[in-house]
Design an enzyme around this catalytic site. Sequence first.
Site, PDB file in Angstrom:
ATOM      1  N   LEU A  95     -28.068 -25.588 -19.161  1.00  0.00           N
ATOM      2  CA  LEU A  95     -27.446 -25.269 -17.873  1.00  0.00           C
ATOM      3  C   LEU A  95     -27.063 -23.794 -17.829  1.00  0.00           C
ATOM      4  CD1 LEU A  95     -25.084 -28.343 -17.532  1.00  0.00           C
ATOM      5  CD2 LEU A  95     -27.456 -28.095 -16.776  1.00  0.00           C
ATOM      6  N   THR A 151     -28.913 -19.999 -25.203  1.00  0.00           N
ATOM      7  CA  THR A 151     -29.760 -19.057 -24.473  1.00  0.00           C
ATOM      8  C   THR A 151     -28.889 -17.903 -24.006  1.00  0.00           C
ATOM      9  OG1 THR A 151     -29.366 -20.256 -22.412  1.00  0.00           O
ATOM     10  CG2 THR A 151     -31.408 -20.766 -23.584  1.00  0.00           C
ATOM     11  N   ASN A 175     -22.568 -22.988 -24.868  1.00  0.00           N
ATOM     12  CA  ASN A 175     -22.678 -22.505 -23.487  1.00  0.00           C
ATOM     13  C   ASN A 175     -21.314 -22.019 -22.992  1.00  0.00           C
ATOM     14  OD1 ASN A 175     -23.841 -21.948 -21.002  1.00  0.00           O
ATOM     15  ND2 ASN A 175     -24.902 -23.926 -20.906  1.00  0.00           N
ATOM     16  N   PHE A 176     -21.336 -21.380 -21.842  1.00  0.00           N
ATOM     17  CA  PHE A 176     -20.121 -20.937 -21.125  1.00  0.00           C
ATOM     18  C   PHE A 176     -19.245 -19.997 -21.965  1.00  0.00           C
ATOM     19  CE2 PHE A 176     -21.199 -25.205 -19.405  1.00  0.00           C
ATOM     20  CZ  PHE A 176     -21.646 -24.768 -18.172  1.00  0.00           C
ATOM     21  N   LEU A 177     -19.879 -19.160 -22.754  1.00  0.00           N
ATOM     22  CA  LEU A 177     -19.127 -18.107 -23.454  1.00  0.00           C
ATOM     23  C   LEU A 177     -18.690 -17.084 -22.416  1.00  0.00           C
ATOM     24  CD1 LEU A 177     -18.238 -16.291 -25.865  1.00  0.00           C
ATOM     25  CD2 LEU A 177     -20.611 -15.530 -26.020  1.00  0.00           C
TER      26      LEU A 177
END
Length: 447
Positions: A447, A206, A170-172
């Site tokens: 998230l 995602t 996440n948070f790429l």
Amino acid sequence: MSNGEDKTPKRSIEELLKLLSTGEKLTETEQKQMKDYKFWKTQPVPSLEEKIVTEGPIDTSKTPEDIPNTPFPLLKEFEWSTIDIENKDQLDEVYQLLYEHYVEDQDGTFRFKYSHEFFNWALKPPGWTKNWHVGVRVKDTNKLVAFISAIPVTLKLNSSQKEIPSVEINFLVIHKKLRNKRLAPVLIKEITRRVNKENIWQALYTAGVVLPSPLAVSRYTHRPINWSKLHDVGFSHLPANQTKAGMLAYYALPNTTKTPGLRELEEKDLDETFKLFTEFQKRFELIQDFTKEEFNHWMLGGKKDGSKSNVIKVYVVENEDGKITDFFSYYLLPFTVLNNSQHDELGIAYLFYYASDSAGKDNYKQRLNGLMTDALITSKQFNVDVFNCLSSQDNSYFIKDAKFGSGDGFLNYYLFNYRTFPMHGGIDPKTKEVVDDKTSGLGVVLL
Ligand SMILES: CCCCCCCCCCCCCC(=O)SCCNC(=O)CCNC(=O)[C@H](O)C(C)(C)COP(=O)(O)OP(=O)(O)OC[C@H]1O[C@@H](n2cnc3c(N)ncnc32)[C@H](O)[C@@H]1OP(=O)(O)O
């Protein structure tokens, strides 16, 4: 637009959701073919046109010893930087990078208002490691310009009942000035290296963009709580045949919840709620197989001192016999609103995990609708202006009745190095409309 109204261009609520799904346009990316994915076609992921015949890992040939000990080379101007998010200054840098560069809002009006508390919850679940908070800095200035993170998770597919040790990515994010320079593949390869070194070979992630190859697609939906504020900031427009008063009346919610026995979760409820949740999750094809410790982390917001989380809100239903029969949770991640004379923040809630022991029974739909309406009602006290949920989980049982409207943002779900049969994401594959009353395959919430 009447005189004196804010000059912010009016965005439809659909556009808000598109923004929340990181602004990717499905139609453009859909046209891309496998051969055009210069990076992804080299990775262990199913190709776009592939018909899955058996489920399972794609590449099983490697061991941690086969994986290089040193990071992937970067252009000479840049260097890798493992971020210590327990260090306030470094956490601030991640915050700043995401604040300025994560959301693709053309005129820069809306930004995610992350908090330290949010990151401590999102990036520090049990088993987290600093080594998986990966940054890239400009050598000369030390400025953080890119970031990617992994957290450990155990996934489970209903079909095989096999536990798959994995990570969630996440948070790429890459600084806007460094876009389209093929830095994302380098970040992805480096996090893969670090994860593989720990003998983990699968990942769940995602994205709004279509990549090879989604195992499911779900749709964002949103439920206005404070319609007039959404209208003020330009998120909701007034439909031609409607009045403001009409819209307010349509979305009005009672002040008190309806489900008897509904109350906030307390620490003493965790064991029972965990059992209820674990049983409920069997409905879905893909789930995160939580340990008790992980469940506690996600429900308590990572708080160890007994204080209440400002990020995650959890409610349980205790029946007359003292049994926990249902629970729901949602997290809060507001937007900062820039350049608006009336408002500087927009409260946003996202549905997280929930469970009900009425699942599968005749009254399930009604029960879920009652619970979700109560979720909306409780969210008012946290200044929530819009309540979002995806078409995943069992959400199609209540989306329409609870007045969630479909956005035009879609979310694609991916597994790295694992083939699965396609899963239902709560939308009709052809029309992309949210279906009615159908359990989706997706029991995971990212998230
Ligand atoms: C076992 C362990 C495995 C661990 C790893 C598992 C995989 C994890 C995968 C990551 C899961 C992340 C989950 C999230 O956090 S999703 C959130 C992603 N972040 C944002 O949308 C924030 C705003 N955007 C940006 O910061 C940049 O546009 C990003 C960083 C997204 C791309 O930067 P940029 O625009 O400057 O592009 P490039 O020139 O460097 O690179 C172009 C290549 O990158 C492919 N691309 C573009 N967007 C994404 C995307 N969201 N996931 C995967 N790949 C993506 C693209 O198809 C192309 O490859 P190909 O088409 O040529 O093949």
